[in-house]
Design a protein around this motif. Structure first.
Motif, short mmCIF file in Angstrom:
data_model
loop_
_atom_site.label_atom_id
_atom_site.label_comp_id
_atom_site.label_asym_id
_atom_site.label_seq_id
_atom_site.Cartn_x
_atom_site.Cartn_y
_atom_site.Cartn_z
N ASP A 56 0.77 -1.76 0.30
CA ASP A 56 0.72 0.07 -0.11
C ASP A 56 0.70 1.41 0.21
OD1 ASP A 56 -2.71 1.43 2.77
OD2 ASP A 56 -1.97 1.50 -0.01
N ARG A 78 -1.38 3.20 11.28
CA ARG A 78 -2.05 2.55 10.07
C ARG A 78 -1.39 1.49 9.99
NH1 ARG A 78 -0.51 3.75 4.58
NH2 ARG A 78 -2.95 2.44 4.46
N GLY A 79 0.33 0.80 9.88
CA GLY A 79 0.38 -0.28 10.27
C GLY A 79 1.87 -0.86 9.52
N SER A 98 -2.45 -4.09 8.50
CA SER A 98 -3.36 -2.82 8.56
C SER A 98 -3.02 -2.99 9.86
CB SER A 98 -4.55 -2.84 7.92
OG SER A 98 -5.62 -2.20 8.47
#
Lengths: 417, 198
Positions: A56, A78-79, A98
């Protein structure tokens, strides 16, 4: 039409219009602004939502961790991005895990330890695209606070929604008083730079997680928590030790000690007994932010000011820790706005904010010399691995080859999107 | 003597005729004015001058001056005024639309304090101000002499707008990010005007 009547009608019409518009004698203001609204989910839903997915975009790079050929890059709240650096000049994003509310991490074996708001979560990343949660420990990080929102154990903030607002209201002189308080509260999570055995990865100096031997140490604002990671997939909480202050930011393990950076000083804990850290020394300074690393004889502390840090100091302090219970200042070196740092033998790497990455010869702590500056990047933290410096900057992740020091240069970059 | 009297009379009649005809012709005029402005919780004032051209009972002018209501501005207004009747004292109505240029005083501008300094300096002007428009509508009464010069009293509604824009730090869940906040002001007031037509 008779002029006299024309005059009367026109005048009357204007008067009527004015009377009708008397309400328009009020001053009004139309206000346009933007705020972010938290969207809550239950903790169970959030934990259940920890999954790996295809790579991502990097939105806001945070802390960094290296294990083998993989770089784990936190995307704040977010991760974690997993990036393959087996070819440093052409890194590849492999996966994105995530993890809402994540800011810290460490890797032991194939287990990634992350915070998920107030919980500690262990994730098996043997297959980065098919990760599995192996353990969840709740209530570990009660200090997680987002301005007025407390990350409690029941409902957590899963995301923040941007709300563009337009309102119209009357003009209130007191509200539009031109003396306003500035709002500037960046929320940086700072990490330490854990070093460890061959089975542990390497973190940056801004982390709150540290791996040492078979123990995971995490710091909140005021305490150290100890976890047994002999079985990495099921970390077991062992102890909580108070630091004695309420502004701890970073942790760095070296030898049998933990070096904690706080806004007001460096705190040293002895972990000869790995389950029971004991405070052995402290070096205080004026209020600033200060990650710390150490080697056998010296500790290196960067002090910086900033909206969240306060103070006016931007410098490197070199401390003699031969007497661990009473560290003393060797010398201070002025810098621009230093953040994370790392050391390899006699080379000291400092992320000096907008001034770039600076490489020093620290052979003589009394006379540390600047050897090279990589300019043009706003640097945050750095990890050294196989003559490559992995640098987290505000605009992405850089890989700098310093195998030939005089020719140290950026060989790759993963940019924000 | 008789001839002189006749000559004087003819000259007087001629002069009177000329004056009467002059009023029908296009002519220049100027009206310096002072204004009392009454709005929401605020009373202020303005000074301006109106100059333009008039033919018969139709006057077209440009107004400019200084408006001190809440935020100091310089209005530039295109105005139409319509008189009624042929007498020296007569009512009129007026309407105008124009541009309001900002000329703010320092204490009218946004100031911001920094939490994290050990002292709190005032940092002015972190906002930008955009000019706006102004418009007015009203009725009045002219007390003129034979030369159509004299006092003018009027009451009306006037409004002006301006925009204030600044950047503020807003927490987005992770950190504080700069966002724009915009205030569009519309300042409406009752306008009492006293002028002298030249």
């Amino acid at each position: 039409m008779n002029m006299k009547y024309m005059k009367r009608i026109t005048t009357f019409a204007v008067l009527i219009a004015m009377l009708a518009l008397t309400s328009c004698f009020k001053d009004t203001v139309t206000e346009k602004y933007t705020f972010f609204r938290p969207i809550y989910k239950t903790k169970a839903a959030v934990i259940g939502g920890i999954v790996a997915a295809l790579p991502d975009a990097i939105k806001q790079p945070g802390k960094i961790f290296i294990k083998g050929n993989y770089v784990f890059l936190n995307d704040i709240d977010r991760g974690v991005h997993i990036i393959d650096f087996s070819s440093p000049s052409s890194p590849k994003k492999v996966a994105f895990i995530s993890i809402p509310g994540n800011v810290d991490m460490a890797v032991r074996g194939n287990i990634l330890y992350v915070d998920c708001y107030t919980s500690l979560v262990a994730i098996d990343v043997s297959n980065p695209l098919k990760v599995e949660k192996t353990a969840v420990l709740n209530g570990i990080f009660p200090h997680r606070r987002y301005q007025n929102f407390v990350a409690d154990t029941n409902a957590v903030i899963a995301e923040w929604q941007r709300v563009d607002t337009i309102i119209k209201k009357g003009y209130d002189a007191t509200e539009f008083d031109k003396n306003n308080w500035g709002i500037a509260l960046p929320f940086f999570s700072v990490a330490s730079s854990p070093t460890g055995t061959i089975t542990n990865g390497t973190g940056g100096s801004m982390a709150r997680f540290a791996l040492l031997q078979n123990r995971l140490y995490t710091v909140s604002n005021s305490d150290i928590k100890v976890f047994n990671t002999t079985a990495p997939e099921v970390p077991a909480f062992l102890a909580q030790v108070s630091v004695g202050v309420n502004d701890v930011e970073t942790i760095f393990p070296f030898g049998n000690h933990l070096f904690l950076g706080s806004n007001t000083g460096m705190h040293i804990f002895n972990v000869s007994n790995p389950n029971a850290p004991i405070k052995t020394g402290v070096f205080t300074h004026a209020r600033v932010c200060d990650p710390v690393i150490a080697d056998q004889n010296f500790a290196y502390v960067t002090l910086r000011n900033g909206t969240n840090c306060g103070g006016f100091t931007n410098q490197l302090d070199v401390l003699n820790i031969n007497n661990i219970s009473s560290p003393t200042l060797v010398k201070s070196y002025q810098l621009t706005n230093p953040h994370g740092l790392a050391k390899e033998e006699n080379l000291l790497f400092i992320c000096d904010g907008k001034a770039g990455l600076k490489i020093f010869d620290a052979t003589n702590p009394q006379a540390i010399n600047l050897l090279k500056t990589i300019e043009g990047i706003n640097t945050y933290d750095v990890i050294l691995n196989n003559k490559k410096a992995m640098v987290v900057a505000t605009d992405g992740l850089y890989c700098i080859d310093y195998s030939i020091l005089n020719n140290a240069k950026i060989i790759s970059k993963i940019a924000l999107q | 003597m008789k001839k002189n009297n006749i000559l004087i009379l003819v000259l007087l009649l001629f002069a009177n005729t000329c004056i009467a005809q002059k009023q029908e012709k296009l002519h220049f005029f100027g009206v310096p004015q002072v204004q009392l402005l009454n709005g929401t919780g605020k009373v202020s004032g303005a000074v301006n001058i109106s100059f333009g051209l008039q033919k018969a009972n139709n006057a077209y002018s440009i107004n400019t001056g200084i408006d001190y209501y809440r935020y100091r501005t310089i209005p530039i207004i295109a105005e139409y005024k319509r008189y009624f009747g042929n007498k020296n004292q007569k009512p009129f109505v007026y309407a105008g639309l124009g541009y309001s240029a900002n000329w703010l005083l320092d204490n009218q501008k946004r100031q911001i304090y920094n939490w994290w300094s050990s002292f709190w300096p005032t940092t002015a002007n972190d906002a930008t101000y955009k000019n706006g428009i102004t418009y007015q509508l009203g009725v009045g009464y002219a007390i003129h002499n034979k030369q159509q010069k004299g006092l003018q009293l009027s009451i009306g509604l006037q409004a002006k707008t301006l925009q204030e824009r600044f950047e503020e730090m807003v927490f987005n869940g992770t950190t504080s990010v700069p966002m724009q906040r915009v205030y569009n002001y519309q300042l409406n007031r009752l306008q009492l005007t006293l002028g002298y037509k030249l």
